[in-house]
Design a protein around this motif. Structure first.
Motif, mmCIF file in Angstrom:
data_model
loop_
_atom_site.group_PDB
_atom_site.id
_atom_site.type_symbol
_atom_site.label_atom_id
_atom_site.label_comp_id
_atom_site.label_asym_id
_atom_site.label_seq_id
_atom_site.Cartn_x
_atom_site.Cartn_y
_atom_site.Cartn_z
ATOM 1 N N LEU A 293 -35.933 -21.009 -15.319
ATOM 2 C CA LEU A 293 -37.376 -20.856 -15.171
ATOM 3 C C LEU A 293 -37.490 -20.409 -16.757
ATOM 4 O O LEU A 293 -37.076 -19.333 -17.287
ATOM 5 C CB LEU A 293 -37.856 -19.962 -14.363
ATOM 6 C CG LEU A 293 -39.315 -19.520 -14.703
ATOM 7 C CD1 LEU A 293 -40.184 -20.629 -14.639
ATOM 8 C CD2 LEU A 293 -39.592 -18.211 -13.454
ATOM 9 N N SER A 294 -38.416 -20.866 -17.380
ATOM 10 C CA SER A 294 -38.921 -20.524 -19.131
ATOM 11 C C SER A 294 -40.333 -20.891 -18.867
ATOM 12 O O SER A 294 -41.117 -21.525 -18.482
ATOM 13 C CB SER A 294 -38.166 -21.441 -19.993
ATOM 14 O OG SER A 294 -38.434 -22.440 -19.920
ATOM 15 N N ASP A 295 -40.872 -20.289 -20.283
ATOM 16 C CA ASP A 295 -42.273 -20.545 -20.515
ATOM 17 C C ASP A 295 -42.491 -21.777 -21.412
ATOM 18 O O ASP A 295 -41.617 -22.782 -21.445
ATOM 19 C CB ASP A 295 -43.007 -19.314 -21.277
ATOM 20 C CG ASP A 295 -42.005 -18.924 -22.477
ATOM 21 O OD1 ASP A 295 -41.281 -19.874 -23.165
ATOM 22 O OD2 ASP A 295 -42.244 -17.818 -23.134
ATOM 23 N N ASN A 296 -43.596 -21.904 -21.995
ATOM 24 C CA ASN A 296 -43.696 -23.128 -22.843
ATOM 25 C C ASN A 296 -43.258 -23.376 -24.263
ATOM 26 O O ASN A 296 -44.001 -23.870 -25.119
ATOM 27 C CB ASN A 296 -45.131 -23.664 -22.682
ATOM 28 C CG ASN A 296 -45.494 -24.292 -21.267
ATOM 29 O OD1 ASN A 296 -45.333 -25.350 -20.881
ATOM 30 N ND2 ASN A 296 -45.907 -23.251 -20.349
ATOM 31 N N GLY A 297 -42.453 -22.110 -24.346
ATOM 32 C CA GLY A 297 -41.998 -22.083 -25.923
ATOM 33 C C GLY A 297 -41.456 -23.271 -26.578
ATOM 34 O O GLY A 297 -40.522 -24.022 -25.818
ATOM 35 N N THR A 298 -41.338 -23.405 -27.723
ATOM 36 C CA THR A 298 -41.093 -24.462 -28.800
ATOM 37 C C THR A 298 -39.427 -24.610 -28.440
ATOM 38 O O THR A 298 -38.666 -25.742 -28.643
ATOM 39 C CB THR A 298 -41.500 -24.557 -29.958
ATOM 40 O OG1 THR A 298 -40.943 -23.251 -30.564
ATOM 41 C CG2 THR A 298 -42.764 -24.750 -30.228
ATOM 42 N N GLN A 299 -38.665 -23.531 -28.260
ATOM 43 C CA GLN A 299 -37.446 -23.504 -28.107
ATOM 44 C C GLN A 299 -36.923 -23.948 -26.758
ATOM 45 O O GLN A 299 -35.790 -24.645 -26.711
ATOM 46 C CB GLN A 299 -36.882 -22.180 -28.254
ATOM 47 C CG GLN A 299 -37.164 -21.265 -29.568
ATOM 48 C CD GLN A 299 -38.447 -20.453 -29.317
ATOM 49 O OE1 GLN A 299 -39.235 -20.697 -28.213
ATOM 50 N NE2 GLN A 299 -39.008 -19.800 -30.516
ATOM 51 N N ALA A 323 -43.257 -22.471 -16.648
ATOM 52 C CA ALA A 323 -44.162 -21.678 -16.203
ATOM 53 C C ALA A 323 -45.745 -22.263 -16.625
ATOM 54 O O ALA A 323 -45.548 -23.102 -17.483
ATOM 55 C CB ALA A 323 -43.956 -20.078 -16.782
ATOM 56 N N ARG A 324 -46.634 -21.773 -15.976
ATOM 57 C CA ARG A 324 -47.944 -22.469 -16.259
ATOM 58 C C ARG A 324 -48.438 -21.777 -17.764
ATOM 59 O O ARG A 324 -48.116 -20.762 -18.202
ATOM 60 C CB ARG A 324 -48.807 -21.890 -15.407
ATOM 61 C CG ARG A 324 -50.356 -22.388 -15.581
ATOM 62 C CD ARG A 324 -51.271 -21.983 -14.549
ATOM 63 N NE ARG A 324 -51.406 -20.628 -14.413
ATOM 64 C CZ ARG A 324 -52.004 -19.989 -13.573
ATOM 65 N NH1 ARG A 324 -52.452 -20.403 -12.285
ATOM 66 N NH2 ARG A 324 -52.401 -18.571 -13.491
ATOM 67 N N SER A 325 -49.131 -22.418 -18.593
ATOM 68 C CA SER A 325 -49.625 -21.977 -19.984
ATOM 69 C C SER A 325 -50.229 -20.967 -19.858
ATOM 70 O O SER A 325 -51.305 -20.553 -19.061
ATOM 71 C CB SER A 325 -50.237 -22.972 -20.702
ATOM 72 O OG SER A 325 -49.363 -24.250 -20.842
ATOM 73 N N HIS A 326 -50.180 -19.787 -20.746
ATOM 74 C CA HIS A 326 -50.824 -18.668 -20.917
ATOM 75 C C HIS A 326 -50.684 -17.651 -19.721
ATOM 76 O O HIS A 326 -51.978 -17.365 -19.009
ATOM 77 C CB HIS A 326 -52.458 -18.790 -21.042
ATOM 78 C CG HIS A 326 -52.582 -19.825 -22.665
ATOM 79 N ND1 HIS A 326 -52.301 -19.370 -23.867
ATOM 80 C CD2 HIS A 326 -52.777 -21.191 -22.592
ATOM 81 C CE1 HIS A 326 -52.380 -20.500 -24.561
ATOM 82 N NE2 HIS A 326 -52.865 -21.360 -24.065
ATOM 83 N N HIS A 327 -49.781 -17.789 -19.018
ATOM 84 C CA HIS A 327 -49.607 -17.149 -17.759
ATOM 85 C C HIS A 327 -48.209 -16.324 -17.658
ATOM 86 O O HIS A 327 -47.268 -16.963 -17.169
ATOM 87 C CB HIS A 327 -49.813 -18.064 -16.370
ATOM 88 C CG HIS A 327 -49.868 -17.199 -15.322
ATOM 89 N ND1 HIS A 327 -48.928 -16.878 -14.303
ATOM 90 C CD2 HIS A 327 -51.084 -16.833 -14.592
ATOM 91 C CE1 HIS A 327 -49.277 -16.414 -13.284
ATOM 92 N NE2 HIS A 327 -50.464 -16.156 -13.389
ATOM 93 N N PRO A 328 -47.767 -15.333 -18.435
ATOM 94 C CA PRO A 328 -46.593 -14.569 -18.557
ATOM 95 C C PRO A 328 -46.060 -14.281 -17.280
ATOM 96 O O PRO A 328 -45.148 -13.726 -17.262
ATOM 97 C CB PRO A 328 -46.865 -13.665 -19.707
ATOM 98 C CG PRO A 328 -48.360 -13.292 -19.797
ATOM 99 C CD PRO A 328 -48.823 -14.730 -19.319
ATOM 100 N N GLN A 329 -47.079 -13.759 -16.430
ATOM 101 C CA GLN A 329 -46.643 -13.204 -14.901
ATOM 102 C C GLN A 329 -45.516 -14.044 -14.210
ATOM 103 O O GLN A 329 -44.858 -13.640 -13.680
ATOM 104 C CB GLN A 329 -47.781 -13.051 -14.020
ATOM 105 C CG GLN A 329 -48.712 -12.148 -14.542
ATOM 106 C CD GLN A 329 -49.730 -12.473 -15.412
ATOM 107 O OE1 GLN A 329 -49.685 -13.898 -15.944
ATOM 108 N NE2 GLN A 329 -50.982 -11.833 -15.973
ATOM 109 N N THR A 330 -45.464 -15.439 -14.742
ATOM 110 C CA THR A 330 -44.485 -16.125 -13.863
ATOM 111 C C THR A 330 -43.142 -15.748 -14.373
ATOM 112 O O THR A 330 -42.153 -15.570 -13.407
ATOM 113 C CB THR A 330 -44.770 -17.680 -14.419
ATOM 114 O OG1 THR A 330 -46.182 -18.117 -13.937
ATOM 115 C CG2 THR A 330 -43.692 -18.567 -13.749
ATOM 116 N N VAL A 331 -42.865 -15.274 -15.599
ATOM 117 C CA VAL A 331 -41.575 -15.071 -16.047
ATOM 118 C C VAL A 331 -41.746 -13.237 -16.123
ATOM 119 O O VAL A 331 -41.163 -12.731 -17.030
ATOM 120 C CB VAL A 331 -41.100 -15.420 -17.344
ATOM 121 C CG1 VAL A 331 -40.722 -17.032 -17.096
ATOM 122 C CG2 VAL A 331 -42.169 -15.469 -18.539
ATOM 123 N N GLY A 332 -42.381 -12.728 -15.042
ATOM 124 C CA GLY A 332 -42.740 -11.092 -15.237
ATOM 125 C C GLY A 332 -41.275 -10.554 -15.139
ATOM 126 O O GLY A 332 -41.513 -9.251 -15.717
#
Length: 352
Positions: A293-299, A323-332
């Protein structure tokens, strides 16, 4: 009072008798009788008879019945459930006043008639007559006064509880009725619901102020995998070295089930190559997870095509969860790790 029927009592009030010709004689005529024609009367004395031991003469008896009907604004021939327009002096909504009730009770007592028969004459139910008599016997004339119907208005809390509410509100104007209720519940004998507290405050002159409200955010959905290596989470955090005026980047991979850090790396840049290097080292040490699981970072991903990080996951047989954009709680869980690192390490070191 002398009974002049000579042959037993007539039928009860309000029922009437039907002769062979089919004509009906009403009960009022049976009671009053007709002395001029020699017809037997019911219990009313003849004209000219003297009053004996509280009894009424016939003329007084007739006058009493007519007066009782006039007090109630009713007619003898109408059903007790129907009322005509009340004359002057009758109480609100056609109800008799206490003085009129007392006169009706006096006429009933002196007439020696049963409640059913007398009630039919004055169009008052027998149960009402009994209720008036019972209230008169218990409380006297005051018992015939109209009683207030429904629950009493205003707060019914004890006076000490009211004083406690007002004193607490004066000391803390910002407290609402819910908080005041919670505090009162802590003391035995002073409990009051929020609604009861609101009534006390309104009676004291406080006004209810409607404040605009905003919708609450939905509650976060918590999740946790049931076994290790079922899912990993990853994220990056940036620290500023003020003395050197440069930034360093910390990348970490965390097991979702155990919160164990399977891999991390501190680098001067946040390039995707360095992130992939840390991931490959973690896989070599602990094996590949089923999901990552990760966010939408370019990495981690690109808007067009497939990124190098996603290609690495495909080679290792790992499913990529974004994870959903602009939702850091997903990788809380990773976000909570950065808070711990910042509080227990970075703020203590105070790098300049």
């Amino acid at each position: 009072m002398e009974d002049r029927t000579g042959g037993g009592e007539v039928e009860g009030a309000g029922r009437g008798l039907t002769d062979s010709g089919g004509q009906q004689r009403r009960q009022g005529e049976q009671v009053l009788g007709s002395s001029q024609a020699g017809e037997p009367g019911r219990r009313g004395p003849e004209d000219g008879a003297t009053e004996q031991a509280g009894e009424l003469t016939r003329s007084e008896y007739e006058e009493c019945l007519v007066r009782a009907r006039g007090l109630l604004g009713r007619s003898r021939g109408k059903s007790p459930s129907r009322r005509t327009i009340a004359p002057d002096g009758v109480g609100e909504r056609g109800r008799p006043t206490p003085e009129q009730k007392l006169l009706i009770l006096d006429a009933w007592q002196r007439s020696k008639l049963p409640a059913t028969e007398f009630g039919a004459l004055v169009c008052v139910r027998a149960s009402t007559l009994y209720a008036w008599r019972r209230r008169f016997q218990d409380d006297g004339p005051a018992g015939l006064a109209d009683r207030v119907r429904g629950r009493p208005s205003g707060s019914r809390l004890p006076e000490p509880t009211k004083r406690a509410i007002l004193m607490m509100k004066q000391a803390h104007p910002e407290w609402g009725q819910d908080r005041l209720s919670a505090l009162l519940m802590r003391t035995e004998g002073y409990g009051a619901s929020p609604g009861a507290i609101q009534r006390v405050l309104i009676e004291a002159g406080y006004k209810v102020e409607e404040l605009p409200t905003s919708p609450h955010e939905p509650k976060p959905t918590r999740f946790e995998r049931t076994r290790p290596n079922q899912m990993w989470q990853t994220d990056l955090f940036t620290f500023l070295l003020r003395r050197e005026n440069r930034r360093v980047h910390l990348v970490a991979f965390m097991d979702d089930h155990s919160r164990f850090i399977v891999g991390y790396g501190l680098h001067a840049s946040a390039s995707g190559a360095l992130v992939r290097e840390v991931l490959e080292a973690a896989i070599a040490n602990f094996g590949a997870p089923e999901e990552l699981l990760s966010d939408n970072g370019t990495q981690y991903r690109t808007w067009r095509g497939t990124s190098a990080f996603q290609k690495l996951l495909a080679r290792e047989g790992i499913r990529h969860v974004v994870a959903r954009s602009h939702h850091p709680q997903t990788v809380g869980k990773c976000e909570r790790l950065w808070e711990t690192v910042n509080r227990e390490f970075w703020e203590r070191a105070h790098p300049q």
